[in-house]
Design an enzyme around this catalytic site. Sequence first.
Site, PDB file in Angstrom:
ATOM      1  N   ARG A 179       0.816  -1.218   0.000  1.00 52.42           N
ATOM      2  CA  ARG A 179       0.000   0.000   0.000  1.00 52.42           C
ATOM      3  C   ARG A 179       0.855   1.275   0.000  1.00 52.42           C
ATOM      4  O   ARG A 179       0.425   2.311  -0.517  1.00 52.42           O
ATOM      5  CB  ARG A 179      -0.935  -0.025   1.217  1.00 52.42           C
ATOM      6  CG  ARG A 179      -2.059   1.017   1.211  1.00 52.42           C
ATOM      7  CD  ARG A 179      -3.039   0.731   2.341  1.00 52.42           C
ATOM      8  NE  ARG A 179      -4.187   1.644   2.323  1.00 52.42           N
ATOM      9  CZ  ARG A 179      -4.382   2.627   3.181  1.00 52.42           C
ATOM     10  NH1 ARG A 179      -3.479   2.864   4.134  1.00 52.42           N
ATOM     11  NH2 ARG A 179      -5.450   3.400   3.110  1.00 52.42           N
ATOM     12  N   ILE A 202      -7.509   7.600  -0.468  1.00 53.89           N
ATOM     13  CA  ILE A 202      -7.400   6.142  -0.537  1.00 53.89           C
ATOM     14  C   ILE A 202      -8.188   5.593   0.644  1.00 53.89           C
ATOM     15  O   ILE A 202      -8.066   6.090   1.766  1.00 53.89           O
ATOM     16  CB  ILE A 202      -5.917   5.703  -0.501  1.00 53.89           C
ATOM     17  CG1 ILE A 202      -5.792   4.169  -0.627  1.00 53.89           C
ATOM     18  CG2 ILE A 202      -5.211   6.189   0.737  1.00 53.89           C
ATOM     19  CD1 ILE A 202      -4.351   3.695  -0.744  1.00 53.89           C
ATOM     20  N   SER A 203      -9.039   4.605   0.409  1.00 55.75           N
ATOM     21  CA  SER A 203      -9.918   4.089   1.457  1.00 55.75           C
ATOM     22  C   SER A 203      -9.129   3.371   2.548  1.00 55.75           C
ATOM     23  O   SER A 203      -8.030   2.856   2.325  1.00 55.75           O
ATOM     24  CB  SER A 203     -10.938   3.114   0.859  1.00 55.75           C
ATOM     25  OG  SER A 203     -11.799   3.766  -0.042  1.00 55.75           O
ATOM     26  N   LYS A 204      -9.734   3.305   3.733  1.00 55.72           N
ATOM     27  CA  LYS A 204      -9.139   2.540   4.828  1.00 55.72           C
ATOM     28  C   LYS A 204      -8.974   1.078   4.413  1.00 55.72           C
ATOM     29  O   LYS A 204      -9.840   0.519   3.730  1.00 55.72           O
ATOM     30  CB  LYS A 204     -10.042   2.590   6.054  1.00 55.72           C
ATOM     31  CG  LYS A 204     -10.225   3.950   6.677  1.00 55.72           C
ATOM     32  CD  LYS A 204     -11.172   3.849   7.860  1.00 55.72           C
ATOM     33  CE  LYS A 204     -11.407   5.194   8.509  1.00 55.72           C
ATOM     34  NZ  LYS A 204     -12.338   5.093   9.671  1.00 55.72           N
TER      35      LYS A 204
END
Length: 218
Positions: free
Chosen positions: A31, A57-59
């Site tokens: 990530r 950016i999503s969790k």
Amino acid sequence: AAARQRMVQRLTQVHHIAMPEVLRAMAAVERHHFVDSALAGQAYEDTSLPIGFNQTISKPQVVARMLQLLLQVPIPAGAKVLEVGTGCGYQAAVLAQLFHQVYSVERISGLHHKAHQHLLDLHRLGAQIAGLHLILGDGMLGYKPAAPYHAIIAAAGGEDLPQAWLDQLAPGGRLVAPIVQKQDGHQALVVMDKAVDGSLRRQVLDAVHFVPLKSGLV
């Protein structure tokens, strides 16, 4: 690698992500390559991070949960998935660990090019992202040339699910997306299943927070 493994352990122990293939996919994708270098130290925390262009950016737990929901229905060999909202490319890379063909649509040209570069860099490092196609386009229209899709996932929420997505979902397929609830104006996660006869079944789950779904290219 150690930080990424701790992230995966958190997904299991705290967020109850139990599907082995989802955990393997989350462990496989680095990530930190998808965020600015100044934020790399936060890449494996359970938080959303800015990626430019007023997007995030999503969790990790949100990504993992949506993927687990997608995979709770039978997925045929050679399955295709449509992602609406490529963003920085992270979720597309995770999807590529799970599906034979991934079509990811982004409406913001700067993000589309950034995601392309991120994924190219990841490929040079040996990551397995075969079958991943990035498209610059209006995600509200889906991507008809590759339809139908066995799974559709969206990273932005509108007032309802666009008809194009429902039309492009294959019989037996599942769609997971946030939508805005009319009663309170907040987003909730929605799961839509299409039966083999074409009928649709909707489940509304808990509250989520995504960027707004918009049309047009910028």
